[in-house]
Scaffold this motif. Structure first.
Motif, PDB file in Angstrom:
ATOM      1  N   VAL A 171       0.838  -1.192   0.000  1.00 22.58           N
ATOM      2  CA  VAL A 171       0.000   0.000   0.000  1.00 22.58           C
ATOM      3  C   VAL A 171       0.875   1.245   0.000  1.00 22.58           C
ATOM      4  CG1 VAL A 171      -1.693   1.313   1.303  1.00 22.58           C
ATOM      5  CG2 VAL A 171      -1.820  -1.167   1.259  1.00 22.58           C
ATOM      6  N   ARG A 185      -6.771   6.341   4.951  1.00 17.78           N
ATOM      7  CA  ARG A 185      -7.719   7.422   4.679  1.00 17.78           C
ATOM      8  C   ARG A 185      -7.192   8.750   5.184  1.00 17.78           C
ATOM      9  NH1 ARG A 185     -12.982   4.066   6.482  1.00 17.78           N
ATOM     10  NH2 ARG A 185     -14.117   6.030   6.503  1.00 17.78           N
ATOM     11  N   ASN A 243     -15.480   1.398  15.013  1.00 14.58           N
ATOM     12  CA  ASN A 243     -15.099   0.073  14.527  1.00 14.58           C
ATOM     13  C   ASN A 243     -14.544   0.110  13.113  1.00 14.58           C
ATOM     14  OD1 ASN A 243     -15.465  -1.844  16.584  1.00 14.58           O
ATOM     15  ND2 ASN A 243     -17.688  -1.592  16.421  1.00 14.58           N
ATOM     16  N   ASN A 297     -11.481  -0.210  10.508  1.00 13.59           N
ATOM     17  CA  ASN A 297     -10.194  -0.899  10.423  1.00 13.59           C
ATOM     18  C   ASN A 297      -9.030   0.069  10.623  1.00 13.59           C
ATOM     19  OD1 ASN A 297      -7.776  -1.730   8.635  1.00 13.59           O
ATOM     20  ND2 ASN A 297      -8.880  -3.610   9.040  1.00 13.59           N
ATOM     21  N   ASP A 322      -6.939   0.885   7.632  1.00 17.94           N
ATOM     22  CA  ASP A 322      -7.735   1.675   6.705  1.00 17.94           C
ATOM     23  C   ASP A 322      -7.795   3.134   7.169  1.00 17.94           C
ATOM     24  OD1 ASP A 322      -9.328   1.979   4.443  1.00 17.94           O
ATOM     25  OD2 ASP A 322     -11.176   1.803   5.619  1.00 17.94           O
ATOM     26  N   LEU A 326      -8.679  -1.251  -1.418  1.00 18.71           N
ATOM     27  CA  LEU A 326      -9.212   0.034  -0.935  1.00 18.71           C
ATOM     28  C   LEU A 326      -8.267   1.168  -1.318  1.00 18.71           C
ATOM     29  CD1 LEU A 326     -10.609  -0.353   2.684  1.00 18.71           C
ATOM     30  CD2 LEU A 326     -11.783   0.582   0.717  1.00 18.71           C
ATOM     31  N   SER A 327      -7.002   0.911  -1.074  1.00 18.75           N
ATOM     32  CA  SER A 327      -6.007   1.944  -1.316  1.00 18.75           C
ATOM     33  C   SER A 327      -5.984   2.341  -2.794  1.00 18.75           C
ATOM     34  CB  SER A 327      -4.636   1.415  -0.882  1.00 18.75           C
ATOM     35  OG  SER A 327      -3.676   2.387  -1.087  1.00 18.75           O
ATOM     36  N   ILE A 328      -6.030   1.332  -3.659  1.00 16.02           N
ATOM     37  CA  ILE A 328      -5.954   1.638  -5.095  1.00 16.02           C
ATOM     38  C   ILE A 328      -7.276   2.204  -5.610  1.00 16.02           C
ATOM     39  CG2 ILE A 328      -5.588   0.678  -7.396  1.00 16.02           C
ATOM     40  CD1 ILE A 328      -3.877  -1.486  -6.088  1.00 16.02           C
ATOM     41  N   LYS A 355     -17.843  -8.366  12.870  1.00 16.72           N
ATOM     42  CA  LYS A 355     -17.252  -7.279  13.637  1.00 16.72           C
ATOM     43  C   LYS A 355     -17.838  -7.268  15.047  1.00 16.72           C
ATOM     44  CE  LYS A 355     -14.549  -3.662  12.630  1.00 16.72           C
ATOM     45  NZ  LYS A 355     -13.968  -3.606  13.972  1.00 16.72           N
ATOM     46  N   PHE A 376      -6.829  -9.312   4.562  1.00 15.16           N
ATOM     47  CA  PHE A 376      -6.362  -8.027   5.057  1.00 15.16           C
ATOM     48  C   PHE A 376      -5.477  -7.355   4.028  1.00 15.16           C
ATOM     49  CE2 PHE A 376      -7.115  -6.203   9.085  1.00 15.16           C
ATOM     50  CZ  PHE A 376      -7.885  -7.147   9.723  1.00 15.16           C
ATOM     51  N   PHE A 377      -4.715  -8.192   3.349  1.00 14.24           N
ATOM     52  CA  PHE A 377      -3.835  -7.671   2.313  1.00 14.24           C
ATOM     53  C   PHE A 377      -4.659  -7.197   1.118  1.00 14.24           C
ATOM     54  CE2 PHE A 377      -1.446  -8.368  -1.565  1.00 14.24           C
ATOM     55  CZ  PHE A 377      -0.294  -7.656  -1.301  1.00 14.24           C
ATOM     56  N   VAL A 398     -15.355   4.219  -0.089  1.00 12.43           N
ATOM     57  CA  VAL A 398     -14.345   4.088   0.955  1.00 12.43           C
ATOM     58  C   VAL A 398     -14.799   3.047   1.972  1.00 12.43           C
ATOM     59  CG1 VAL A 398     -13.615   6.476   0.682  1.00 12.43           C
ATOM     60  CG2 VAL A 398     -15.331   5.908   2.390  1.00 12.43           C
ATOM     61  N   GLY A 399     -13.861   2.586   2.777  1.00 15.13           N
ATOM     62  CA  GLY A 399     -14.183   1.585   3.786  1.00 15.13           C
ATOM     63  C   GLY A 399     -15.309   2.069   4.691  1.00 15.13           C
ATOM     64  N   SER A 439     -14.292  -2.306   7.408  1.00 15.78           N
ATOM     65  CA  SER A 439     -14.998  -1.589   8.467  1.00 15.78           C
ATOM     66  C   SER A 439     -16.507  -1.674   8.308  1.00 15.78           C
ATOM     67  CB  SER A 439     -14.564  -0.129   8.499  1.00 15.78           C
ATOM     68  OG  SER A 439     -13.181  -0.013   8.462  1.00 15.78           O
ATOM     69  N   SER A 465     -13.833  -6.601   9.018  1.00 10.93           N
ATOM     70  CA  SER A 465     -12.813  -5.792   9.681  1.00 10.93           C
ATOM     71  C   SER A 465     -12.054  -4.953   8.665  1.00 10.93           C
ATOM     72  CB  SER A 465     -11.833  -6.686  10.434  1.00 10.93           C
ATOM     73  OG  SER A 465     -12.479  -7.298  11.514  1.00 10.93           O
ATOM     74  N   ALA A 466     -11.639  -5.581   7.581  1.00  9.66           N
ATOM     75  CA  ALA A 466     -10.832  -4.864   6.586  1.00  9.66           C
ATOM     76  C   ALA A 466     -11.614  -3.700   5.994  1.00  9.66           C
ATOM     77  CB  ALA A 466     -10.383  -5.815   5.489  1.00  9.66           C
ATOM     78  N   LEU A 493      -7.158  -4.180   2.015  1.00 12.17           N
ATOM     79  CA  LEU A 493      -6.572  -2.846   2.190  1.00 12.17           C
ATOM     80  C   LEU A 493      -5.921  -2.355   0.908  1.00 12.17           C
ATOM     81  CD1 LEU A 493      -5.113  -3.304   5.751  1.00 12.17           C
ATOM     82  CD2 LEU A 493      -7.004  -1.848   5.055  1.00 12.17           C
ATOM     83  N   LEU A 494      -5.325  -3.300   0.187  1.00 10.97           N
ATOM     84  CA  LEU A 494      -4.678  -2.928  -1.068  1.00 10.97           C
ATOM     85  C   LEU A 494      -5.715  -2.411  -2.062  1.00 10.97           C
ATOM     86  CD1 LEU A 494      -1.982  -2.977  -2.589  1.00 10.97           C
ATOM     87  CD2 LEU A 494      -2.626  -5.210  -3.476  1.00 10.97           C
TER      88      LEU A 494
END
Lengths: 358, 589, 337
Positions: free
Chosen positions: B17, B292, B283, B285, B288, C174-176, C291, C167-168, C186-187, C285, C282-283, C171-172
């Motif tokens: 990331v 953000r 809650n 992440n 994340d 989401l980021s991209i 959760k 998780f990888f 967004v999350g 949210s 979790s990843a 998040l990856l």
């Protein structure tokens, strides 16, 4: 040394048991599978023909190429990997080189096939009826109701009692014999002109076997189809076949009428097959005599006569059996064999050594 | 004040990331108007530490807030998290508050609901506050001293509000067996709190307490209207007195604060109330959240504990990102308790040997290095606490790797020239504590002190194991990893729970594991009763020194955290009192 | 068939009780065996400033002094008749089915579960559709093109898909796609389906794909193996011998046979996911059951954990039942037995 007295026609004549007017003509068929270990010559230079209303029995051990032959005719061989040359003429149309789609349209309609194990050959999740209906409706634009009625008729004709209710049963609800009857009904759903039965009775009880063979014979008479029965058991074709072709290592080794094959077989391999055939009309005290040895590898077919490692007479012609491949030739009256033994020797051995032991 | 991070990152994930969105943080356009206060608006590392970054008086906009976990409670009477006290000032007003100012200015207490700070009398046993006039609840009713009294009383009902601080019930002169206004209805509580008129509130204590203004700072003094109180359910809708009120509130999921039109700026010199709205999600992440924050899709990571390990190297490694980060200290000390109840640590020289033998850099590395771990500590009090002064009784050499010779001499002195064996306890769920224990094992091994690592579940760490005196003694837990954060930035808030021997219970459960010094208890009592601020602050320093002399606490690091400065906010500064950005003062740029 | 279903339902209820009793024991019996007293248990639910009195009161309020079977019985009773709960200024009745109140935030568990169920359900069902379609399609093509570049590429990608932690990938992606490109939500974004189906799908797209990627890899491999086996069956040769077009052979005869075992796994996977896709939630949210469960576990919030456990067990049992029934529909041989 004996002369090849029956090879007077010379090498120029390519004797092939092919009747050029027959419904199915197979000429010089070769089916080769290139593999990493070498080329598997499953079928090599095979020719034969069957006319409508006639039955050809192809006999041989497993690995002799008989099943590959039938699958090649149907176009069901492994596509992509097999190299097929020669001709397969179905009613004059050459199937070799024909587009898979055109062959597909012939399949099930003009030529059909019955398989060895009816339980595994039928889809377990579909009812017997729906599988017959499916076969019928591919080639006939009819409603489901019409097709269903047809299926019931067929089941009735193959001798399934109470077909109206059994049409909705699943394969596992049928007995072995009933399933094979249903398979036959499925194969016959489009009145095929050629029916290939690949070991149709092998998986069945002995008592049922006879019924199924009777059924095939009756239906053949009724439909006037050309029938090819493939089996390892000469007994199966004894009363059914008009002609019999014996195959060994991808080639024909003997070809003649059924009567000839049983009364005066001329190839040591056929003798072996006859010797290993259980016969109800003989005393049981005599032991069956299986052919010694195992079928050859189809990648490294022995030089000379492919049967030489297992043949009791292989040394009688000097080293001919080990160096020269015997030609498949007519030895009189359409009886073809591929053997180096002289005519006299063959007759003598048959009369004195083989026949008395059978 | 505890805060929790629910999930830790898969470092590999964020490493990728990292490479991908590094370009996101390159430019920063802080086009905010240049306000007064000597603020800055050029991005630089630590730019918001002592000055206001991107100052502006522009109103409007929405501040987007995320929490990796959940609040302990939104009820001012029950919440005990530091970030919650920081944030709660948006919707609730207590009698006194920390001044919303950058740097050390924030350690100063200023009156909020009260007109001025408390007036002590009776030698610090009585404290009187006058409320400002014209302060209203969100429903328009006037706030009176009775609402403050009710709020404080209800907070003492620990059955209903188990999570809150318990200072009031400990110090107020409440009737015996008083259980709060729900169960002890109609009990006269004037012995503890008097409200002679609507503007005056008088607290009566059992013993003098010089720093009572810190108690008055606690959210528990934020008024609660009795008619609207719903006990444990009050947190679902707190009646606001601050400039913002709850619009919707979904417990454990999130809430929205909007402007409270009954709030009157003229009654409130401390709050600018710039944004129109705060939107809070819980809650979320944790990794994340970092992404953000860096991309600008989020403004505030409310727990204020800094970026996750995965983002740490990314932020520090990229100059553009680092320029948009601050690295404040919190009032937290990570340390190791050295138990004098476990032989041979009953000998002071043996304890001193441990102090000398420790490789302080190893301890620091175990906690994450200087940016996310913290500064090497040589005494207890964090430097930002008034009265704290840094001193070092056990110099560890120029490289801070320990004085092995001195340690050996001390071992000789305590009759263990070849060293000794003991156990070291840590919380199994905390890899940093394990790493620190291993670092100690290694550095103490240099002088022959052999440590055996013992992991315990953190849920029962203090109640059953490291904080349970009989267990400690029976199982030779000579050392125990520990940590403490001040309830508020003050000597009492920091020291009272970890150096007072009287908080140690034989049944276990106390954070103080090893400090049993009668002098210190006496000094504490003196300091607590001292109403003179400067004298009191000096006392805290003296206690610190006394504890260090006994070598019963091995200081590790004074914690720091790496915060990503919100891109789209104005008026950003770190409040030293909270060790976080001041959530009350930000605006939307 | 009916008796079979009734028998299965009965077994399911018994199973739910067993699951709940075991969960309950893990939380209460285990600590007890390890030496915790009611007070030490209660210290988990009080602030750190709590006095001994507070701890005792809390232990009493939470019923820790009662024998464990009484505590369990009270919990079970709540499911059928509801329970009363004092919140200080009054008493609230939690109507049946009452799965208790959170020890932490005093919220009744059942409404919370129902509140979060749609999130998890949306996530699970959407992802399930994606991975089933994607996995089966890729697996089928791979099987039919066994040994080709496509097959090898697909299988390598799917191996990676199975190995990569969510998780990888979460998040990856989401980021991209969310932060860099801004294509996806967004999350933490979630809109109920009934409010706005379009937004619902848009918000869940990334979680769906991420979760589906993980599963479709497995399904692609399973489908491929199943298809390779099935396409070698005699009945496939029969189907071809009939003159069926290849597509019909593959879909009607091949897939139908190959999918039956996949159906079982699919049912169980969906059932499990309905109990909470912990890592994905979790990843990204998402406030789903997973959760919620994590929250309960990290905070020793037994009623929450019990609630999710029961609900998850319910879904697994239900999925099992449905799979068994579907199996009978799909495979006539099963029906006969």
């Amino acid at each position: 040394m004996t002369q090849h007295e029956d090879n007077l026609g010379g090498a120029a004549i390519r004797p092939a048991p092919v009747d050029s007017g027959a419904f199915l003509q197979v000429r010089e068929l070769r089916v080769h599978f290139p593999t990493d270990d070498g080329v598997v010559r499953s079928v090599d230079d095979l020719s034969f023909s069957v006319d409508r209303g006639k039955t050809l029995g192809i006999v041989g051990e497993s690995g002799s190429g008989k099943s590959v032959t039938s699958l090649s005719i149907m176009g069901l061989h492994k596509r992509g990997t097999a190299k097929i040359t020669g001709e397969i003429l179905l009613d004059g149309q050459n199937l070799v080189g024909m587009s898979p789609e055109r062959v597909r349209l012939l399949r099930g309609k003009r030529m059909a096939m019955i398989f060895q194990d009816p339980l595994s050959a039928m889809h377990p999740f579909y009812s017997v009826g729906s599988q017959i209906i499916e076969a019928y409706r591919i080639h006939n634009k009819v409603t489901k109701a019409v097709a269903r009625k047809h299926a019931i008729d067929l089941l009735d004709r193959v001798g399934i009692p109470n077909p109206k209710s059994r049409v909705d049963d699943y394969p596992h609800q049928f007995s072995g014999g009933m399933r094979q009857r249903a398979m036959i009904a499925m194969a016959l759903s489009c009145d095929p002109e050629l029916l290939i039965a690949d070991e149709p009775t092998t998986a069945l009880d002995v008592t049922v076997q006879a019924q199924i063979l009777d059924l095939i014979r009756d239906l053949q008479a009724e439909f006037n189809s050309a029938v090819v029965i493939i089996t390892h058991d000469l007994g199966v074709v004894a009363e059914l076949a008009d002609d019999i072709m014996v195959m060994y290592a991808g080639r024909a080794v003997e070809y003649s009428t059924a009567a000839d094959i049983f009364n005066s077989p001329q190839h040591p391999y056929t003798w072996g097959l006859l010797g290993s055939m259980p016969r109800l009309d003989r005393e049981r005290t005599e032991r069956l005599q299986p052919i010694k040895g195992t079928p050859p590898s189809l990648i490294n077919v022995p030089e000379g006569c492919p049967f030489n490692p297992r043949c009791a007479y292989a040394g009688t012609n000097g080293d001919l059996s080990f160096t020269v491949r015997p030609e498949f030739r007519d030895v009189g009256g359409g009886h073809h064999i591929a053997c180096h033994l002289g005519a006299e020797d063959r007759l003598r051995i048959w009369d004195t050594e083989i026949r008395p032991k059978l | 004040m505890n805060s929790k991070r629910l999930v830790t990152a898969v470092a590999a994930g964020a490493a990728v990331v990292m490479g991908l969105s590094a370009c996101g943080g390159g430019t920063s356009s802080n086009g905010g108007s240049t306000g007064g206060n000597g603020g800055a608006n050029t991005p630089a590392f630590n730019a918001a530490m002592t000055t206001i970054f991107n100052p502006s008086d522009k109103k409007g906009g929405t501040v987007r807030v995320a929490n990796a976990g959940t609040w302990d409670s939104l009820d001012p009477g029950e919440t005990y998290y530091g970030y919650s006290w920081n944030f709660l000032r948006t919707y609730a007003r207590s009698l006194v508050m920390f001044k919303p100012a950058p740097g050390d200015g924030s350690s100063e207490l200023v009156p909020d609901l009260a007109e001025k700070l408390g007036e002590p009398s009776d030698g610090g046993k009585t404290w009187t506050y006058k409320l400002r006039k014209g302060v209203k609840f969100e429903d328009g009713t006037e706030v009176t001293s009775k609402d403050v009294k009710y709020a404080v009383l209800r907070s003492t009902d620990k059955e209903t509000f188990p999570n809150g601080p318990a200072y009031f019930e400990g110090y107020l002169n409440l009737p015996d067996g008083y259980k709060g206004p729900y169960k002890s209805k109609d009990v006269n509580t004037d012995s503890a709190i008097e409200t002679p008129d609507d503007q005056t509130i008088i607290f009566h204590l059992k013993q003098p307490f010089g720093g009572f203004d810190y108690f008055a700072m606690m959210p528990q003094t934020a008024p609660v209207p009795e008619a609207k109180d719903t006990g444990a359910k009050y947190k679902e809708h707190v009646i606001a007195t601050g400039p913002y009120k709850f619009e919707k509130n979904e417990i454990d999921k999130g809430f929205t604060l909007v402007r409270n039109d009954k709030w009157d700026a003229s009654t409130d010199p401390n709050r600018k109330a710039l944004p129109d709205k705060y939107e809070v999600t819980m809650n979320v992440n944790a990794d994340d959240i970092d992404n953000r924050l860096i991309s600008g899709d989020l403004d505030i990571d409310i727990t204020g504990t800094g970026v996750q390990p995965a983002s740490l190297s990314r932020v520090l490694g990229d100059p553009a990102l680092k320029a948009n980060a601050d690295n404040p200290s919190s009032t937290r000390l990570w340390y190791t308790s050295v138990s004098p109840t476990v032989a041979p640590l009953d000998n002071k020289a043996c304890r001193e040997a441990i102090q000398y033998a420790t490789d302080r850099t190893g301890y620091q590395t175990a906690y994450g290095g200087s940016f996310s771990g913290g500064d090497i500590a040589t005494n207890l009090l964090p430097p930002q606490i008034p009265g704290a002064s840094k001193f070092d009784l056990y110099p560890a050499g120029a490289d801070n790797k320990g004085d092995v010779e001195k340690a050996k001499a001390k071992l000789q002195e305590c009759g263990q020239p070849n060293g000794f064996e003991t156990n070291i306890a840590y919380r199994a769920e905390r890899p940093k504590e394990k790493a620190a224990a291993e670092a100690l094992q290694q550095s103490l091994g240099r002088v022959g002190i052999k440590l055996t690592l013992k992991a315990f579940p953190q849920g029962d760490y203090f109640s059953q194991f490291a904080g349970n005196p009989p267990y400690v003694k029976a199982n030779n837990l000579g050392l125990a990893l520990n940590g403490w954060q001040a309830d508020w930035s003050d000597g009492f808030g920091f020291l009272s729970q970890i150096v007072d021997s009287r908080v140690i219970r034989e049944t276990g459960g106390s954070s103080n594991v090893s400090v049993r010094i009668p002098d210190v208890d006496k000094l504490l009592d003196e300091a607590i009763g001292e109403t003179d601020k400067s004298k009191r602050e000096a006392d805290w320093g003296a206690i610190d020194k006394r504890v260090m002399e006994e070598a019963v606490i091995l200081p590790g690091v004074h914690a720091k955290s790496l915060l990503v400065r919100p891109k789209k906010l104005s008026n950003i500064f770190v409040s030293t009192a909270y060790g976080q950005y001041d959530y009350l003062s930000v605006g939307v740029a | 068939m009916i008796t079979y279903i009734i028998r299965r339902l009965f077994a399911a209820i018994v199973l739910l009780f067993v699951v709940s009793a075991v969960t309950f024991s893990i939380f209460f019996l285990m600590p007890k065996l390890l030496g915790s007293s009611p007070e030490t248990l209660a210290t988990r639910y009080v602030g750190r400033a709590a006095t001994a009195d507070t701890v005792r009161e809390t232990a009493e309020r939470l019923g820790f002094y009662d024998p464990i079977y009484v505590q369990y019985w009270d919990w079970v009773k709540g499911i059928f008749v509801g329970a009363d709960y004092s919140y200080g200024t009054g008493v609230e009745h939690c109507p049946a089915p009452c799965l208790g109140y959170s020890f932490r935030n005093n919220q009744p568990v059942f409404p919370d579960l129902m509140d979060r169920l749609p999130v998890t359900m949306s996530l699970a069902v959407g992802a399930a559709v994606l991975w089933l379609v994607g996995g089966v399609a890729v697996g089928t093509l791979s099987a039919l093109r066994k040994g080709t570049v496509f097959d090898r590429a697909a299988m390598s990608v799917s191996l990676a898909g199975v190995s990569l932690p969510i998780f990888f990938t979460g998040l990856l992606s989401l980021s991209i796609f969310s932060y860099n490109l801004g294509w996806t939500a967004v999350g933490g974004s979630y809109t109920p389906f009934i409010d706005n189906p379009g937004e619902w799908a848009y918000n869940l797209l990334l979680p769906w794909i991420t979760l589906a990627l993980l599963f479709s890899a497995q399904y692609a491999r399973l489908t491929r193996a199943g298809m390779l086996e099935t396409m070698n069956e005699d009945f496939i040769r029969t189907a071809r011998a009939k003159g069926l077009p290849e597509r019909t052979v593959v879909v009607r005869h091949g897939l139908r046979g190959a999918l039956t075992p996949i159906l079982t796994i699919f049912g169980l996977d969906v059932g499990l996911l309905l109990g909470g896709a912990i890592l994905t939630e979790s990843a990204f949210s998402l406030q789903g059951l997973g959760k919620y469960a994590i929250d309960g576990i990290t905070n020793y919030d037994l009623p929450k954990v019990m609630g999710v456990t029961i609900l998850a067990a319910f879904f697994v049992v239900l999925a099992n039942l449905i799979v068994d029934l579907l199996y009978a529909v799909v495979d006539p041989r099963v029906r006969a037995k």
